[in-house]
Write a protein that holds these residues in place. Structure first.
Motif, PDB file in Angstrom:
ATOM      1  N   SER A 226     -11.083  10.469  -0.414  1.00  0.00           N
ATOM      2  CA  SER A 226      -9.798  10.106  -1.005  1.00  0.00           C
ATOM      3  C   SER A 226      -9.837   8.703  -1.610  1.00  0.00           C
ATOM      4  O   SER A 226     -10.744   7.913  -1.353  1.00  0.00           O
ATOM      5  CB  SER A 226      -8.696  10.175   0.058  1.00  0.00           C
TER       6      SER A 226
ATOM      7  N   THR B 137       0.828  -1.209   0.000  1.00  0.00           N
ATOM      8  CA  THR B 137       0.000   0.000   0.000  1.00  0.00           C
ATOM      9  C   THR B 137       0.860   1.256   0.000  1.00  0.00           C
ATOM     10  O   THR B 137       2.087   1.201   0.125  1.00  0.00           O
ATOM     11  CB  THR B 137      -0.921   0.034   1.240  1.00  0.00           C
TER      12      THR B 137
ATOM     13  N   THR C 179      -9.793   1.460  -3.601  1.00  0.00           N
ATOM     14  CA  THR C 179     -10.994   1.567  -2.783  1.00  0.00           C
ATOM     15  C   THR C 179     -11.128   3.000  -2.273  1.00  0.00           C
ATOM     16  O   THR C 179     -10.207   3.809  -2.412  1.00  0.00           O
ATOM     17  CB  THR C 179     -10.945   0.595  -1.592  1.00  0.00           C
ATOM     18  N   ARG C 180     -12.259   3.287  -1.683  1.00  0.00           N
ATOM     19  CA  ARG C 180     -12.498   4.620  -1.142  1.00  0.00           C
ATOM     20  C   ARG C 180     -11.863   4.732   0.237  1.00  0.00           C
ATOM     21  O   ARG C 180     -11.941   3.812   1.050  1.00  0.00           O
ATOM     22  CB  ARG C 180     -14.001   4.879  -1.048  1.00  0.00           C
ATOM     23  N   GLY C 181     -11.206   5.856   0.501  1.00  0.00           N
ATOM     24  CA  GLY C 181     -10.601   6.072   1.807  1.00  0.00           C
ATOM     25  C   GLY C 181     -11.650   6.197   2.896  1.00  0.00           C
ATOM     26  O   GLY C 181     -12.839   6.407   2.621  1.00  0.00           O
ATOM     27  N   GLN C 182     -11.219   6.071   4.138  1.00  0.00           N
ATOM     28  CA  GLN C 182     -12.154   6.141   5.256  1.00  0.00           C
ATOM     29  C   GLN C 182     -12.837   7.496   5.358  1.00  0.00           C
ATOM     30  O   GLN C 182     -13.916   7.608   5.948  1.00  0.00           O
ATOM     31  CB  GLN C 182     -11.428   5.819   6.564  1.00  0.00           C
ATOM     32  N   ASP C 183     -12.216   8.523   4.780  1.00  0.00           N
ATOM     33  CA  ASP C 183     -12.844   9.847   4.807  1.00  0.00           C
ATOM     34  C   ASP C 183     -13.961   9.971   3.777  1.00  0.00           C
ATOM     35  O   ASP C 183     -14.671  10.978   3.728  1.00  0.00           O
ATOM     36  CB  ASP C 183     -11.805  10.945   4.580  1.00  0.00           C
ATOM     37  N   GLY C 184     -14.118   8.942   2.936  1.00  0.00           N
ATOM     38  CA  GLY C 184     -15.185   8.949   1.947  1.00  0.00           C
ATOM     39  C   GLY C 184     -14.883   9.761   0.708  1.00  0.00           C
ATOM     40  O   GLY C 184     -15.701   9.815  -0.215  1.00  0.00           O
TER      41      GLY C 184
ATOM     42  N   HIS D  36      -7.791   5.014  -2.213  1.00  0.00           N
ATOM     43  CA  HIS D  36      -6.808   4.155  -1.535  1.00  0.00           C
ATOM     44  C   HIS D  36      -6.334   3.065  -2.503  1.00  0.00           C
ATOM     45  O   HIS D  36      -6.884   1.964  -2.543  1.00  0.00           O
ATOM     46  CB  HIS D  36      -7.434   3.518  -0.296  1.00  0.00           C
TER      47      HIS D  36
ATOM     48  N   ASN E  19      -3.196   7.341   1.047  1.00  0.00           N
ATOM     49  CA  ASN E  19      -4.324   7.721   0.202  1.00  0.00           C
ATOM     50  C   ASN E  19      -3.996   8.985  -0.582  1.00  0.00           C
ATOM     51  O   ASN E  19      -3.153   9.794  -0.169  1.00  0.00           O
ATOM     52  CB  ASN E  19      -5.570   7.962   1.052  1.00  0.00           C
TER      53      ASN E  19
END
Length: 249
Positions: A175, A127, A168-173, A177, A130
């Protein structure tokens, strides 16, 4: 299920595939996603996206199946003809491409396992931080170039590997990833000499990325008694993949 002409006329040709077969649910799911992607393209200001919107909107609207009854009397769908848009980000086309790659990999894996029975398999996830969605293209270029650097190092002693890119979508919705999934075939000597520790993985991947932070790396070995095909759905659920039949021992 009764698929008589009278029923089709009564429903005004609005029958969903899921009304015909359980397997049709996945078609309906991806078609619904394709409709959303088409709307995103249509709303975009960039030139040329209207053409993509039209292609995705009409993707797989023409499907021709044979209806097969199994032993339990359930209707099975056998695709015989279709019209796909082949737009890179079309959910339907990505799904179909994924099925194609899964079939190809699952077909050749038994022969690889037979040819290299003592080799071990590792599932590797690499990884990086983000990124803003507008920087996704450059970030994907970075992660792919970094992986190429990794494979050129002496520490990379794998015989061959399958690599896929997942975003995928970052946890902040907001950004993105991006990260890599790799199924790598290690030589029999990997765990006795040549073993790469977790700390070494992180340090090496950081150097390849050329960043000033420690990226997250996850590495797990597939047990000897397990079939590496169990990892294929995870690796090939997204379709930007590379297959490398390595030549190193």
């Amino acid at each position: 299920m009764d698929l008589s002409p009278e029923l089709i006329i009564k429903t005004k040709n609005k029958l969903k595939l899921s009304n015909v077969s359980v397997a049709g649910k996945i078609w309906d799911k991806h078609r619904a996603s394709a409709q959303k992607i088409s709307e995103y393209y249509a709303d975009a200001e960039e030139d040329g996206f209207a053409r993509y919107a039209w292609r995705v909107k009409n993707c797989s609207k023409w499907l021709e199946f044979n209806l097969l009854d199994d032993d339990e009397g359930t209707v099975q769908l056998q695709l015989t003809d279709a019209r796909f848009c082949r737009v890179r980000h079309c959910p339907v086309c990505q799904w179909r491409r994924s099925l194609m790659w899964k079939a190809k990999i699952c077909k050749i894996l038994p022969q690889i396992i037979s040819d290299y029975p003592k080799h071990r398999w590792l599932f590797i996830t690499l990884t990086l931080k983000n990124c803003d969605i507008k920087e996704l293209r450059s970030t994907l270029n970075l992660i792919n170039k970094s992986f190429k650097r990794l494979t050129e190092l002496k520490i990379w002693r794998f015989k061959g590997w399958i690599k896929s890119v997942e975003v995928t979508r970052g946890q902040d919705g907001v950004s993105a990833h991006p990260h890599l999934h790799i199924l790598a075939m290690a030589p029999p000597s990997y765990f006795s000499h040549g073993y790469i520790t977790q700390a070494k993985w992180v340090d090496t991947w950081q150097q390849c990325l050329r960043v000033n932070y420690q990226p997250v790396v996850h590495v797990s070995a597939i047990a000897k008694h397990q079939d590496p095909k169990i990892i294929i759905p995870e690796i090939l659920k997204y379709q930007v993949i590379r297959v490398r039949p390595g030549s190193r021992r």
